[in-house]
Design a protein around this motif. Structure first.
Motif, PDB file in Angstrom:
ATOM      1  N   ALA A 355       0.831  -1.210   0.000  1.00 22.24           N
ATOM      2  CA  ALA A 355       0.000   0.000   0.000  1.00 22.24           C
ATOM      3  C   ALA A 355       0.862   1.255   0.000  1.00 22.24           C
ATOM      4  O   ALA A 355       0.534   2.247  -0.664  1.00 22.24           O
ATOM      5  N   LYS A 356       1.962   1.237   0.752  1.00 21.65           N
ATOM      6  CA  LYS A 356       2.863   2.396   0.804  1.00 21.65           C
ATOM      7  C   LYS A 356       3.349   2.777  -0.589  1.00 21.65           C
ATOM      8  O   LYS A 356       3.360   3.953  -0.977  1.00 21.65           O
ATOM      9  N   ASN A 357       3.729   1.784  -1.379  1.00 22.15           N
ATOM     10  CA  ASN A 357       4.237   2.073  -2.722  1.00 22.15           C
ATOM     11  C   ASN A 357       3.122   2.435  -3.696  1.00 22.15           C
ATOM     12  O   ASN A 357       3.329   3.222  -4.624  1.00 22.15           O
ATOM     13  N   ILE A 358       1.941   1.864  -3.504  1.00 21.46           N
ATOM     14  CA  ILE A 358       0.795   2.270  -4.325  1.00 21.46           C
ATOM     15  C   ILE A 358       0.488   3.741  -4.077  1.00 21.46           C
ATOM     16  O   ILE A 358       0.219   4.521  -5.006  1.00 21.46           O
ATOM     17  N   TYR A 378       2.959  -0.469 -11.453  1.00 18.67           N
ATOM     18  CA  TYR A 378       3.728  -1.682 -11.168  1.00 18.67           C
ATOM     19  C   TYR A 378       5.207  -1.370 -10.942  1.00 18.67           C
ATOM     20  O   TYR A 378       5.880  -2.025 -10.142  1.00 18.67           O
ATOM     21  N   SER A 379       5.723  -0.371 -11.649  1.00 17.39           N
ATOM     22  CA  SER A 379       7.134  -0.017 -11.492  1.00 17.39           C
ATOM     23  C   SER A 379       7.447   0.429 -10.063  1.00 17.39           C
ATOM     24  O   SER A 379       8.599   0.359  -9.625  1.00 17.39           O
ATOM     25  N   TYR A 380       6.433   0.880  -9.319  1.00 15.76           N
ATOM     26  CA  TYR A 380       6.635   1.294  -7.936  1.00 15.76           C
ATOM     27  C   TYR A 380       6.653   0.114  -6.964  1.00 15.76           C
ATOM     28  O   TYR A 380       7.149   0.237  -5.849  1.00 15.76           O
ATOM     29  N   PRO A 388       5.065  -8.576  -6.207  1.00 10.31           N
ATOM     30  CA  PRO A 388       3.667  -8.406  -6.633  1.00 10.31           C
ATOM     31  C   PRO A 388       3.445  -8.984  -8.027  1.00 10.31           C
ATOM     32  O   PRO A 388       4.389  -9.124  -8.818  1.00 10.31           O
ATOM     33  N   ARG A 389       2.206  -9.293  -8.317  1.00 15.91           N
ATOM     34  CA  ARG A 389       1.868  -9.911  -9.603  1.00 15.91           C
ATOM     35  C   ARG A 389       0.885  -9.030 -10.358  1.00 15.91           C
ATOM     36  O   ARG A 389      -0.071  -8.518  -9.782  1.00 15.91           O
ATOM     37  N   ILE A 390       1.119  -8.881 -11.639  1.00 16.45           N
ATOM     38  CA  ILE A 390       0.224  -8.128 -12.512  1.00 16.45           C
ATOM     39  C   ILE A 390      -0.172  -9.041 -13.662  1.00 16.45           C
ATOM     40  O   ILE A 390       0.642  -9.831 -14.143  1.00 16.45           O
ATOM     41  N   GLY A 391      -1.412  -8.965 -14.080  1.00 18.65           N
ATOM     42  CA  GLY A 391      -1.843  -9.850 -15.153  1.00 18.65           C
ATOM     43  C   GLY A 391      -3.224  -9.508 -15.664  1.00 18.65           C
ATOM     44  O   GLY A 391      -3.792  -8.461 -15.351  1.00 18.65           O
TER      45      GLY A 391
END
Length: 407
Positions: A355-358, A378-380, A388-391
């Motif tokens: 959450a901090k990076n979001i 996502y780069s953060y 973390p996973r993105i898809g």
């Protein structure tokens, strides 16, 4: 074919439940006009079927006035006539098409040849007008049954209005759980969710709804509410979960742990399964749905967890052109705080690492263009441990995106 059979079934149901007079059946961009007083119209397979190959989306945005269209027409009874009508519309907020609200600007009749009377392909390059166009196709067969379908095409200056003026609405619903009946309590989910939602509301213009410590029934009821809303073509919906997650090695399936979830629950009926969640989100009628999860085992939302990602490189385009391009196809994407492992809840009052990076990404405001993309978010978070996973999931289309536009 399933849609075709469904529509025929609907015609039969209406025959038995309505008085015998002309009926009009509508399904979003498709309508049938059937005279039920004539018994020959009730035979199976008599409704002409229209398939749009190009353009596939109901709403299209163009800078060029030329539109390539390709349609497939099928009918068990011989096709009698086909008309292509071009209408001009003035309502930029239109969510459907009513010919009474538009002005007919041109019409083209297509007569099938003998070998095309039951199956025909139409390909045309059609010149649109600046503004809002509606391309309508009307197919009638020898039984007198008429099928209609349409596409809404925005051309020129109307399509390339400033991003802030585009007719679009961004919504976000947050399910935040830190108190549990049978699991250990957490310290940051509600704090994290409130902070992220306030940034989305203040800087990106999202309509926000927060549900704290919801039960399973409350989650499904709320998702049903969002599935019953009407969405314009450029509208977006973000769904956020924060709390406990669980992965069942026997079922090979991940779950959201809700307030009342039981520790001993062999069938996991007191949980929210990722499989069911994925199916629900996929059928929500918004063209653009994004799921963010800050829970353990969140990456198992995807049956095949992503292990890499590709960056997209774009030439410089205007803000509105970029948004229209990316939101012209269906989006079904997710971002989770981890894969198949536990993730940290963080120090009380200090946000979870994810959450901090979001929050940091949202405070970047997307750079000079004012557009924050999922790849930029996502780069953060990509260097966090666990990764973390993105898809993507469901009916996601190639080239899709979920955008956060600074207001």
């Amino acid at each position: 074919m399933k849609n075709y059979i469904y529509k025929l079934a609907m015609a039969a149901i209406l025959f038995w439940t309505c008085t015998t007079h002309a009926q009009s059946l509508k399904s979003k961009s498709v309508a049938f006009d059937i005279n039920l007083t004539d018994s020959k119209n009730l035979k199976s397979g008599s409704v002409p079927f229209i398939e749009w190959v190009e353009p596939a989306n109901e709403t299209v945005f163009l800078t060029d006035k030329k539109l390539y269209s390709k349609l497939k027409i099928k009918s068990a009874s011989p096709i009698k006539n086909i008309k292509l009508n071009l209408h001009e519309h003035t309502n930029a907020n239109m969510r459907g098409f009513n010919s009474d609200e538009a002005t007919l600007r041109g019409s083209m009749s297509v007569q099938p040849e003998e070998h095309q009377q039951q199956e025909m392909i139409i390909e045309r390059d059609i010149t649109m007008m600046d503004g809002i166009n509606v391309l309508e196709i009307v197919v009638e067969n020898t039984d007198g049954i008429v099928s209609k379908s349409f596409r809404i095409i925005h051309v020129g200056e109307t399509a390339l209005a400033d991003a802030a003026k585009l007719h679009r609405k961004d919504r976000a619903v947050f399910f935040l759980t830190d108190k549990f009946d049978n699991w250990s309590d957490l310290v940051n989910p509600i704090h994290d969710g409130r902070t992220i939602s306030s940034l989305l509301e203040k800087y990106y213009g999202f309509e926000i709804e927060i549900i704290e410590n919801p039960s399973q029934d409350v989650i499904f009821s709320k998702l049903r509410e969002y599935s019953e809303l009407e969405y314009a073509p450029l509208d977006q919906l973000m769904v956020f979960f924060a709390g406990h997650g669980y992965f069942d090695e026997g079922f090979k399936e991940g779950f959201v742990v809700v307030k009342e979830s039981l520790k001993t629950d062999p069938g996991k009926t007191s949980y929210v399964s990722y499989n069911r969640l994925r199916n629900i989100l996929n059928v929500i009628p918004s063209e653009h749905v994004f799921l963010m999860m800050d829970v353990c085992f969140g990456g198992t939302f995807d049956n095949a967890i992503a292990t890499s990602r590709s960056a997209e490189i774009y030439e410089e385009v205007s803000q509105s052109d970029y948004i229209l391009r990316k939101l012209s196809v269906k989006t079904r994407k997710y971002l989770t705080s981890g894969g198949k492992e536990y993730v940290s809840d963080g120090i009380p009052g200090k946000h979870s690492p994810f959450a901090k990076n979001i929050i940091e990404s949202l405070n970047s405001f997307g750079g000079s263009d004012g557009i924050l993309t999922l790849n930029e978010i996502y780069s953060y978070v990509e260097k966090l441990t666990p990764e973390p996973r993105i898809g993507k999931f469901g009916d996601n289309a190639p080239g899709s995106e979920f955008v956060f536009v600074v207001k």
